[in-house]
Scaffold this motif. Structure first.
Motif, mmCIF file in Angstrom:
data_model
loop_
_atom_site.group_PDB
_atom_site.id
_atom_site.type_symbol
_atom_site.label_atom_id
_atom_site.label_comp_id
_atom_site.label_asym_id
_atom_site.label_seq_id
_atom_site.Cartn_x
_atom_site.Cartn_y
_atom_site.Cartn_z
ATOM 1 N N VAL A 87 26.221 71.574 32.962
ATOM 2 C CA VAL A 87 24.762 71.484 32.909
ATOM 3 C C VAL A 87 24.423 70.836 31.574
ATOM 4 O O VAL A 87 24.805 71.317 30.517
ATOM 5 C CB VAL A 87 24.101 72.873 33.020
ATOM 6 N N ARG A 88 23.720 69.690 31.641
ATOM 7 C CA ARG A 88 23.320 68.950 30.441
ATOM 8 C C ARG A 88 21.799 68.924 30.365
ATOM 9 O O ARG A 88 21.120 69.225 31.340
ATOM 10 C CB ARG A 88 23.856 67.513 30.501
ATOM 11 N N ARG A 89 21.277 68.543 29.240
ATOM 12 C CA ARG A 89 19.823 68.464 29.061
ATOM 13 C C ARG A 89 19.177 67.490 30.050
ATOM 14 O O ARG A 89 18.025 67.665 30.429
ATOM 15 C CB ARG A 89 19.470 68.037 27.637
ATOM 16 N N ASP A 90 19.930 66.457 30.461
ATOM 17 C CA ASP A 90 19.360 65.450 31.364
ATOM 18 C C ASP A 90 19.851 65.570 32.803
ATOM 19 O O ASP A 90 19.632 64.681 33.608
ATOM 20 C CB ASP A 90 19.602 64.041 30.821
ATOM 21 N N VAL A 122 20.632 76.180 34.238
ATOM 22 C CA VAL A 122 19.845 75.309 35.113
ATOM 23 C C VAL A 122 18.365 75.570 34.901
ATOM 24 O O VAL A 122 17.555 74.647 34.909
ATOM 25 C CB VAL A 122 20.249 75.490 36.595
ATOM 26 N N GLY A 123 17.997 76.825 34.652
ATOM 27 C CA GLY A 123 16.604 77.167 34.380
ATOM 28 C C GLY A 123 16.064 76.480 33.136
ATOM 29 O O GLY A 123 14.868 76.202 33.054
ATOM 30 N N GLU A 124 16.937 76.173 32.187
ATOM 31 C CA GLU A 124 16.498 75.462 30.982
ATOM 32 C C GLU A 124 16.109 74.015 31.264
ATOM 33 O O GLU A 124 15.231 73.474 30.611
ATOM 34 C CB GLU A 124 17.610 75.471 29.929
ATOM 35 N N ILE A 125 16.779 73.388 32.243
ATOM 36 C CA ILE A 125 16.482 71.976 32.523
ATOM 37 C C ILE A 125 15.548 71.797 33.701
ATOM 38 O O ILE A 125 14.953 70.742 33.867
ATOM 39 C CB ILE A 125 17.771 71.153 32.738
ATOM 40 N N ALA A 126 15.435 72.817 34.554
ATOM 41 C CA ALA A 126 14.566 72.741 35.733
ATOM 42 C C ALA A 126 13.814 74.060 35.858
ATOM 43 O O ALA A 126 14.149 74.898 36.673
ATOM 44 C CB ALA A 126 15.400 72.477 36.984
ATOM 45 N N PRO A 127 12.779 74.258 35.050
ATOM 46 C CA PRO A 127 12.090 75.545 35.039
ATOM 47 C C PRO A 127 11.295 75.861 36.298
ATOM 48 O O PRO A 127 10.859 76.975 36.473
ATOM 49 C CB PRO A 127 11.171 75.441 33.827
#
Length: 185
Positions: A83-86, A156-161
């Motif tokens: 899981v990456r920022r982008d 995943v919640g960090e990149i797709a809230p």
């Protein structure tokens, strides 16, 4: 009926079944070609990396028993999930890595079963995302521990809230799976 005739009959039946299976898989590949993902890699900072995760399958949202034949996600096997920022990178052993942009990731959920695997309640992690053709799909994974699964959901919640909302009531959820364990007693 002689043994030779019996053997020939079974060979004809077996070859017919194998031919049908090959034609059906080819048709599935053509049907799902619109979901093929771009080959662009992800360059963002790593939020969380998971090695040797059991990749189960990718299915349309709300249809847990219909496998999709997306290049890189066709076959069940071990995967490295990053899981990456982008976005999210899924590298199934023997397949080319799949890169899901953060904009296409819808969130996570859990399930007790998908095509290819049935486990205890909430034993599979679902990654909801949208294909290039706009279809909502779910990729399912089996993590080694429940803690890993929770860390995956948090990453995943960090990149797709945005909340993951299954599009159909046919998705296997906690309330629809049954099992008996000491925890329930």
């Amino acid at each position: 009926m002689s043994r030779t005739m019996f053997l020939i009959l079974w060979l004809v039946i077996a070859s017919g079944i194998l031919t049908f299976m090959a034609l059906a898989w080819r048709a599935r590949n053509r049907r799902d070609a619109g979901l093929a993902l771009p080959d662009s890699g992800l360059a963002g900072d790593v939020v969380q990396a998971f090695e040797h995760v059991g990749y189960v399958s990718t299915t349309p949202a709300g249809a847990p028993l219909e496998r999709l034949a997306i290049p890189g996600l066709r076959y069940k096997g071990w995967a490295d999930v990053t899981v990456r920022r982008d976005g999210v990178e899924i590298a199934v052993t023997g397949e080319r890595p799949v890169h899901l942009a953060a904009a296409s990731v819808r969130g996570t959920d859990s399930a007790g079963g998908r095509i290819g695997k049935v486990v205890e309640r909430d034993g599979l992690a679902l990654l909801g995302w949208e294909g290039t053709d706009g279809r909502a799909v779910e990729s399912s994974f089996r993590f080694q521990t429940a803690g890993e699964q929770r860390r995956f959901a948090a990453a995943v919640g960090e990149i797709a809230p945005s909340a993951f909302a299954p599009k159909s009531s046919h998705t296997l959820t906690t309330s629809q799976t049954t099992h008996t364990s000491q925890e329930d007693a």
